[in-house]
Motif scaffolding. Structure first.
Motif, short mmCIF file in Angstrom:
data_model
loop_
_atom_site.label_atom_id
_atom_site.label_comp_id
_atom_site.label_asym_id
_atom_site.label_seq_id
_atom_site.Cartn_x
_atom_site.Cartn_y
_atom_site.Cartn_z
N ASP A 8 0.86 -1.18 0.00
CA ASP A 8 0.00 0.00 0.00
C ASP A 8 0.90 1.23 0.00
O ASP A 8 1.94 1.24 0.68
CB ASP A 8 -0.91 -0.01 1.23
N ASP A 9 0.50 2.27 -0.76
CA ASP A 9 1.35 3.47 -0.84
C ASP A 9 1.00 4.51 0.20
O ASP A 9 1.57 5.61 0.20
CB ASP A 9 1.28 4.08 -2.24
N ARG A 32 5.80 -0.43 -0.79
CA ARG A 32 5.22 0.90 -1.01
C ARG A 32 4.61 1.08 -2.40
O ARG A 32 3.91 2.04 -2.65
CB ARG A 32 6.29 1.96 -0.80
N ASP A 33 4.92 0.17 -3.31
CA ASP A 33 4.36 0.28 -4.65
C ASP A 33 4.31 -1.11 -5.30
O ASP A 33 4.74 -2.11 -4.69
CB ASP A 33 5.18 1.25 -5.52
N GLY A 34 3.80 -1.16 -6.54
CA GLY A 34 3.64 -2.43 -7.19
C GLY A 34 4.93 -3.18 -7.43
O GLY A 34 5.01 -4.40 -7.27
N GLU A 36 7.74 -3.05 -5.65
CA GLU A 36 8.21 -3.62 -4.39
C GLU A 36 7.37 -4.84 -4.00
O GLU A 36 7.89 -5.80 -3.43
CB GLU A 36 8.17 -2.58 -3.28
N ASP A 51 -3.21 -3.18 -2.07
CA ASP A 51 -3.97 -1.98 -2.42
C ASP A 51 -4.12 -1.92 -3.95
O ASP A 51 -3.18 -2.21 -4.69
CB ASP A 51 -3.22 -0.74 -1.92
N ASN A 53 -4.96 0.88 -5.86
CA ASN A 53 -4.43 2.11 -6.45
C ASN A 53 -3.03 2.42 -5.92
O ASN A 53 -2.85 3.13 -4.94
CB ASN A 53 -5.37 3.29 -6.15
N MET A 54 -2.02 1.84 -6.59
CA MET A 54 -0.63 2.08 -6.21
C MET A 54 0.16 2.62 -7.40
O MET A 54 -0.19 2.34 -8.56
CB MET A 54 0.03 0.77 -5.75
N PRO A 55 1.23 3.38 -7.13
CA PRO A 55 2.07 3.86 -8.24
C PRO A 55 2.90 2.73 -8.83
O PRO A 55 3.02 1.66 -8.24
CB PRO A 55 2.97 4.90 -7.55
N GLU A 56 3.48 2.99 -9.99
CA GLU A 56 4.33 2.05 -10.72
C GLU A 56 3.52 0.93 -11.36
O GLU A 56 3.61 0.68 -12.55
CB GLU A 56 5.42 1.44 -9.80
N ASP A 58 -0.52 -0.99 -10.62
CA ASP A 58 -1.66 -1.06 -9.70
C ASP A 58 -1.83 -2.49 -9.18
O ASP A 58 -1.20 -3.44 -9.65
CB ASP A 58 -2.95 -0.55 -10.36
#
Length: 223
Positions: A8-9, A32-34, A36, A51, A53-56, A58
């Motif tokens: 989750d970001d 912290r993101d997809g 990772e 989550d 809605n994550m950066p890099e 989803d």
């Protein structure tokens, strides 16, 4: 000790969930993101909280990327959800959804329920042999001529349900209820997509004949 991956970001959300599950005795991994999250699955988590809605990358893209590598339950975390999102998530190999904001007690109960279900499904060892295909009910895998076929968790569960009850016809609604659960928020249409993916994987091994469509009724396993 069970291992939980939280992807989750939102740092506050991650911290809250991490503290809660560590107090319950879990070993908690975080991402912290997809990107990772994909890297973290190499540590073999028992449950993944993902989550959407994550950066890099989803959450649904992450789920598609990792599903053939892990068989553990994947629970999506999301602030909102439409029916099309649910179908996309289940088709990608997700097992459950939790809507933000959520109760930590409810989230903990869902995680524990998925772990219990996994344990119940793997207590007794049985092998079902259908020609060159073998379904191992303990290892929860399927092999063709001794080579394991890469299956997502729900894909394996559908094969197991049909193979254990060989010859019995199951419609999409009944398969959905048995695999996703009676209280799942989704649509039985996702079953047809899973069947398509299973057939494609079996076809590569020459074993696509085992799942037969009974028109107007559903599907059955043919030895």
């Amino acid at each position: 000790m069970y291992k939980l991956l939280i992807a989750d970001d939102e740092p506050d959300v991650v911290c809250l969930i991490k503290d809660y599950f560590e107090l319950k005795g879990y070993l908690v991994l975080t991402a912290r993101d997809g990107a990772e999250a994909v890297a973290a699955v190499s540590q073999a988590p028992d449950v993944i909280l993902l989550d959407i809605n994550m950066p890099e990358m989803d959450g649904i893209a992450v789920c598609r990327r990792i599903r053939d590598e892990v068989s553990c339950p994947i629970i999506f975390l999301t602030a909102r959800i439409e029916d099309t999102d649910k179908i996309a998530g289940f088709s990608a190999g997700g097992d459950d959804y939790v809507i933000k904001p959520f109760s930590l007690a409810e989230l903990g109960a869902r995680v524990e329920a998925h772990i219990r279900r996994d344990h119940r499904e793997s207590r007794t060892r049985h092998l079902l042999t259908c020609g060159t295909l073998t379904v191992d009910l303990d290892a929860r895998n399927v092999t063709s001529n001794g080579q394991e076929i890469a299956l997502a968790k729900k894909e394996y569960q559908i094969i197991e349900l049909l193979a254990v009850n060989s010859g019995q016809v199951y419609d999409k609604e009944r398969i959905y209820e048995r695999i996703w659960g009676y209280d799942a928020d989704g649509d039985s249409a996702v079953v047809a997509e899973h069947i398509r993916r299973i057939r494609a994987k079996l076809a590569k091994c020459g074993d696509e004949k085992h799942i037969e469509t009974v028109w107007g009724m559903g599907y059955k396993w043919v030895k």
